[in-house]
Design an enzyme around this catalytic site. Sequence first.
Site, short mmCIF file in Angstrom:
data_model
loop_
_atom_site.label_atom_id
_atom_site.label_comp_id
_atom_site.label_asym_id
_atom_site.label_seq_id
_atom_site.Cartn_x
_atom_site.Cartn_y
_atom_site.Cartn_z
N GLU A 13 0.81 -1.22 0.00
CA GLU A 13 0.00 0.00 0.00
C GLU A 13 0.84 1.28 0.00
O GLU A 13 0.37 2.35 0.39
CB GLU A 13 -0.95 -0.02 1.20
CG GLU A 13 -2.10 -0.98 0.98
CD GLU A 13 -2.58 -1.60 2.28
OE1 GLU A 13 -3.69 -1.30 2.70
OE2 GLU A 13 -1.83 -2.38 2.88
N SER A 180 -4.71 -5.25 1.69
CA SER A 180 -4.81 -4.96 0.25
C SER A 180 -5.16 -6.19 -0.57
O SER A 180 -4.85 -6.24 -1.75
CB SER A 180 -3.50 -4.43 -0.30
OG SER A 180 -3.33 -3.13 0.08
N GLU A 210 -11.49 -19.18 5.57
CA GLU A 210 -12.79 -18.66 5.99
C GLU A 210 -13.90 -19.19 5.12
O GLU A 210 -13.69 -19.46 3.94
CB GLU A 210 -12.82 -17.13 5.83
CG GLU A 210 -12.30 -16.36 6.99
CD GLU A 210 -12.40 -14.86 6.73
OE1 GLU A 210 -11.61 -14.15 7.33
OE2 GLU A 210 -13.24 -14.41 5.91
N ALA A 215 -21.96 -11.45 -0.08
CA ALA A 215 -22.40 -10.39 0.81
C ALA A 215 -22.04 -9.02 0.28
O ALA A 215 -21.12 -8.87 -0.53
CB ALA A 215 -21.74 -10.58 2.17
N ASP A 290 -14.85 -3.04 9.05
CA ASP A 290 -15.47 -3.54 7.82
C ASP A 290 -16.34 -4.77 8.09
O ASP A 290 -15.92 -5.69 8.80
CB ASP A 290 -14.38 -3.94 6.81
CG ASP A 290 -13.48 -2.76 6.43
OD1 ASP A 290 -13.78 -1.63 6.83
OD2 ASP A 290 -12.48 -3.00 5.72
N SER A 314 -11.19 8.80 0.41
CA SER A 314 -11.29 7.47 1.02
C SER A 314 -12.54 7.37 1.87
O SER A 314 -13.11 8.38 2.31
CB SER A 314 -10.08 7.19 1.91
OG SER A 314 -8.88 7.27 1.18
N1 LIG Z 1 -15.19 -14.88 3.74
C1 LIG Z 1 -15.32 -14.16 2.62
N2 LIG Z 1 -16.38 -14.32 1.80
C2 LIG Z 1 -16.53 -13.58 0.67
N3 LIG Z 1 -15.67 -12.61 0.29
C3 LIG Z 1 -14.58 -12.39 1.06
C4 LIG Z 1 -14.36 -13.14 2.28
N4 LIG Z 1 -13.23 -12.70 2.84
C5 LIG Z 1 -12.76 -11.73 2.04
N5 LIG Z 1 -13.54 -11.54 0.96
C6 LIG Z 1 -13.30 -10.56 -0.13
O1 LIG Z 1 -11.91 -10.27 -0.17
C7 LIG Z 1 -11.64 -8.90 0.17
C8 LIG Z 1 -10.37 -8.79 0.98
O2 LIG Z 1 -10.46 -9.51 2.18
P1 LIG Z 1 -10.10 -8.86 3.59
O3 LIG Z 1 -10.34 -9.89 4.63
O4 LIG Z 1 -10.83 -7.59 3.75
O5 LIG Z 1 -8.54 -8.63 3.47
P2 LIG Z 1 -7.63 -7.32 3.40
O6 LIG Z 1 -7.03 -7.21 4.77
O7 LIG Z 1 -6.62 -7.64 2.37
O8 LIG Z 1 -8.51 -6.15 3.08
C9 LIG Z 1 -12.90 -8.47 0.89
O9 LIG Z 1 -13.07 -7.06 0.83
C10 LIG Z 1 -13.98 -9.25 0.16
O10 LIG Z 1 -14.32 -8.64 -1.09
MG LIG Z 2 -10.31 -5.57 3.82
#
Ligand SMILES: Nc1ncnc2c1ncn2[C@@H]1O[C@H](COP(=O)(O)OP(=O)(O)O)[C@@H](O)[C@H]1O
Ligand SMILES: [Mg+2]
EC number: 6.3.2.4
Length: 353
Positions: A13, A180, A210, A215, A290, A314
């Site tokens: 980032e 990211s 996970e 959603a 989030d 942002s």
């Molecule tokens: N369990 C999940 N089910 C569906 N989409 C997911 C899930 N986990 C993450 N995502 C998708 O991946 C993106 C990045 O995951 P996230 O956990 O927010 O990681 P980061 O820390 O990289 O932002 C999320 O914004 C979402 O769009």
């Molecule tokens: Mg995220």
Amino acid sequence: MKIVLLYGGRSAEHDVSILSAYSVLNAIYYDYYQVQLVFITKDGVWVKGPLLTEKPKNESVLNLTWDTKDATGEVISPSTIKEEDAVVFPLLHGPNGEDGTIQGFLETIDMPYIGAGVLTSACGMDKIMTKYILQAAGIPQVPYVPVLKNLWKENPKQIFEQCEGTLLYPMFIKPANMGSSVGISKAENREELQNALQEAYKYDTRAIVEQGIEAREIEVAILGNEDVRTTLAGEIVKDVAFYDYNSKYIDNQIVMQIPAEVTEDVQEKAQEFAKKAYIMLGGSGLSRCDFFLTNKNELFLNELNTMPGFTQYSMYPSLWEKMGLKYGDLIEELIQLALKRYKQRQSFLTDVK
Ligand SMILES: Nc1ncnc2c1ncn2[C@@H]1O[C@H](COP(=O)(O)OP(=O)(O)O)[C@@H](O)[C@H]1O
Ligand SMILES: [Mg+2]
């Protein structure tokens, strides 16, 4: 007073941090503050730039050079940023910026700084630790299995069985400490799960699997130390199923909807969970919380970002703007919160003596 603005950094980032830094330079109140620029290169070199006493003409002021004759910056040893009457703004995202390492360094050189402390930063960055803390607090989240690399190497079959026994495909596989969307993949079957774990282990020895869900993604902004304030939730409206690195920063496929078009009940719950999570993680300064929201109106907390994207456009500042707190005033509040927290921690130390 001087604000030491740390920007750039070693994570994916890096560029977002530079954009955020430029927004801050445009909005800070120069009647009260001078800004000392300190750039951290992608290789981790610290470069001290000019001291700004007024709004810069353009963003080129942030592009420091240090190895040419007409250099605009000089390479420094990090601890030389220490000075009295200064507050550090570690506007760095991801590993090595948002994960407690910089925060620990700033504690060690005894300077006040904006945002979360060591523990909150480290736990907020680590997806496994976040899950444990949220679980203890009874905050709803998607089902998960932590998968540590050494256990996986010892017995992959057991890990597959554990994942398949607890979760349904599709699953999301993530390195525990990244951000990211780097290193994150979706798996529809065991083979993809195996590949996804290998991909995640390129970035961390800790990974998490996970339950994948369909959603919407909504976010709440949080501000404060002991008095915690939250905003209404906003929505990241995607035309992509997976909010990955490209859609976040390159393709511009994201539209923000503020406030999110959700029921009042969802708004209230999002704020309640965000506040509770922030308190349980020991938050200070700021965070963006989030969530996933299913079409049955189930809300799952996904993560707390302790140094969210901070450009004028942002989500975090935009949410506050909607609540009537202007970007410049938001920075001012963050500085005051940093000073308050610093004084409080000082008093804890001196009271022991
Ligand atoms: N369990 C999940 N089910 C569906 N989409 C997911 C899930 N986990 C993450 N995502 C998708 O991946 C993106 C990045 O995951 P996230 O956990 O927010 O990681 P980061 O820390 O990289 O932002 C999320 O914004 C979402 O769009
Ligand atoms: Mg995220």
